[in-house]
Design an enzyme around this catalytic site. Structure first.
Site, PDB file in Angstrom:
ATOM      1  N   TYR A  51       0.829  -1.203   0.000  1.00 25.46           N
ATOM      2  CA  TYR A  51       0.000   0.000   0.000  1.00 25.46           C
ATOM      3  C   TYR A  51       0.864   1.253   0.000  1.00 25.46           C
ATOM      4  CZ  TYR A  51       0.668   1.058   5.029  1.00 25.46           C
ATOM      5  OH  TYR A  51       1.194   1.404   6.242  1.00 25.46           O
ATOM      6  N   GLU A 101      11.951   2.117  14.433  1.00 22.75           N
ATOM      7  CA  GLU A 101      11.125   3.234  13.961  1.00 22.75           C
ATOM      8  C   GLU A 101       9.841   3.264  14.780  1.00 22.75           C
ATOM      9  OE1 GLU A 101       9.920   2.472   9.831  1.00 22.75           O
ATOM     10  OE2 GLU A 101       9.911   0.326  10.264  1.00 22.75           O
ATOM     11  N   LEU A 148      11.013   0.999   7.230  1.00 22.95           N
ATOM     12  CA  LEU A 148      10.442   1.491   5.981  1.00 22.95           C
ATOM     13  C   LEU A 148      11.249   2.714   5.527  1.00 22.95           C
ATOM     14  CD1 LEU A 148       8.031   1.012   4.027  1.00 22.95           C
ATOM     15  CD2 LEU A 148       6.973   2.987   5.117  1.00 22.95           C
ATOM     16  N   ARG A 203       8.154   4.145  -4.561  1.00 26.45           N
ATOM     17  CA  ARG A 203       8.221   3.118  -3.497  1.00 26.45           C
ATOM     18  C   ARG A 203       7.181   2.022  -3.741  1.00 26.45           C
ATOM     19  NH1 ARG A 203       7.638   5.022   2.540  1.00 26.45           N
ATOM     20  NH2 ARG A 203       5.495   5.257   1.832  1.00 26.45           N
ATOM     21  N   ARG A 214      -8.058 -20.883  -1.979  1.00 22.78           N
ATOM     22  CA  ARG A 214      -7.022 -20.557  -1.000  1.00 22.78           C
ATOM     23  C   ARG A 214      -5.843 -21.498  -1.186  1.00 22.78           C
ATOM     24  NH1 ARG A 214      -4.756 -21.333   3.810  1.00 22.78           N
ATOM     25  NH2 ARG A 214      -4.765 -19.620   5.324  1.00 22.78           N
ATOM     26  N   LYS A 226       6.425  -2.059   1.909  1.00 26.81           N
ATOM     27  CA  LYS A 226       5.254  -1.460   2.575  1.00 26.81           C
ATOM     28  C   LYS A 226       4.041  -2.371   2.395  1.00 26.81           C
ATOM     29  CE  LYS A 226       3.057   3.077   3.179  1.00 26.81           C
ATOM     30  NZ  LYS A 226       3.217   3.279   4.616  1.00 26.81           N
TER      31      LYS A 226
END
Ligand code: PLP
Length: 286
Positions: A33, A182, A206, A52, A101, A150
């Protein structure tokens, strides 16, 4: 007002937008995302976030389903349709609907799912926390080892934020081997003797888009920077501390695990960095 959201090329009222229960994003958190802030109707750091996004997709071998122009166009349409002056555009790309799945990736050619939506945040640049500062606690960093990608695997940061809340704090800084990695959803910094100290880039954190810009602007303003990790004790003994992220910009930290940082109020350098960053953002937003 019902929000208009984007799903795989369509703009729909949010209550009509659907994704399959077999979507890999839902079943395996197999998705990445981005979050782009909107300030005074303009998209901030769009190029950085797009770059990114592509890096995250590449790292997970998810096909990039849209062109740069298509991403930009969708962002703009959503900002316009939802009359966003200040807020955020969230974008998620998943590996798509596997049909069944299975741990194995779906067959080549399976179309990734793309969703985008806005969240209004009037007064984004006037967050009260910029004046009061954040109180943070520290918790063990128990996330996976590829924090440079991310992904939507946000459960541990969410748990850490809940613990911060339960302990009367605003956020948590994550700690690995005694050193801060972070924040739950931001990069972490301390300032000692005029030097800005923040963890170097690696798979441990990140690679914040705001981090890159703030460090560039700090260098341009002749501020000294040390990219290295720091301990909690070192942070508690710092003159200032702050965080950066796309939606928070630069926010001062005034307390870590109950210990006041510096004078226990927002520091001057952090305030200056916030000012410089917002000034630059207003100039470069598209
Ligand atoms: N670190 C983590 C774990 C994050 O989730 C975020 C933002 O969501 C950041 C850092 C800051 O990154 P950016 O400045 O690109 O928003």
């Amino acid at each position: 007002m019902t929000r208009t959201v984007y799903v795989n090329g369509d703009y729909l009222p949010e209550d009509e937008a659907t994704v399959s229960i077999f979507d890999r994003g839902f079943v395996m958190a197999d998705a990445v995302y981005e979050v782009v802030s909107v300030l005074e109707g303009k998209l901030l750091e769009f190029g950085g976030h797009l770059a990114r996004l592509k890096r995250s997709l590449d790292a997970l071998s998810i096909d990039n389903p849209l062109s740069d122009d298509e991403y930009l166009d969708a962002h703009r349409v959503l900002v316009e349709k939802n009359a966003i002056t200040d807020g955020m555009v969230y974008l998620q790309v998943t590996r798509g609907n596997a049909g069944d799945r299975d741990f194995a990736y779906p067959p080549a050619g399976t179309r990734p799912t793309v969703v985008m939506y806005t969240q209004a945040k009037p007064g984004l640049a006037d967050a009260p926390l910029a004046k009061t500062g954040l109180r943070v606690i520290t918790v063990e960093d128990q996330r996976w080892a590829r924090r440079d990608i991310k992904t939507v695997q946000l459960l541990y940061p969410s748990m850490a934020k809940m613990e911060a809340k339960a302990r009367g704090a605003d956020d948590a800084w994550l700690v690995e081997d005694g050193r801060v990695t972070e924040g739950t959803s931001n990069n972490a910094y301390i300032i000692k003797d005029g030097r800005i100290i923040t963890r170097e880039l690696s798979n441990d954190i990140l690679h914040g888009i705001t981090r890159a810009s703030v460090l560039r602007l700090a260098r341009e303003a002749q501020m000294q920077i040390e990219e290295r990790s720091f301990t909690v004790a070192e942070a508690q003994a710092a003159d200032e501390a702050f965080i950066t992220s796309a939606s928070a910009f630069v926010l001062p930290v005034i307390e870590i695990d109950g210990t006041a940082i510096g004078a226990g109020k927002p520091g001057q350098m952090a305030a200056r960095l916030r000012e410089i960053y917002l000034e630059e953002s207003r100039k470069t937003g598209i």
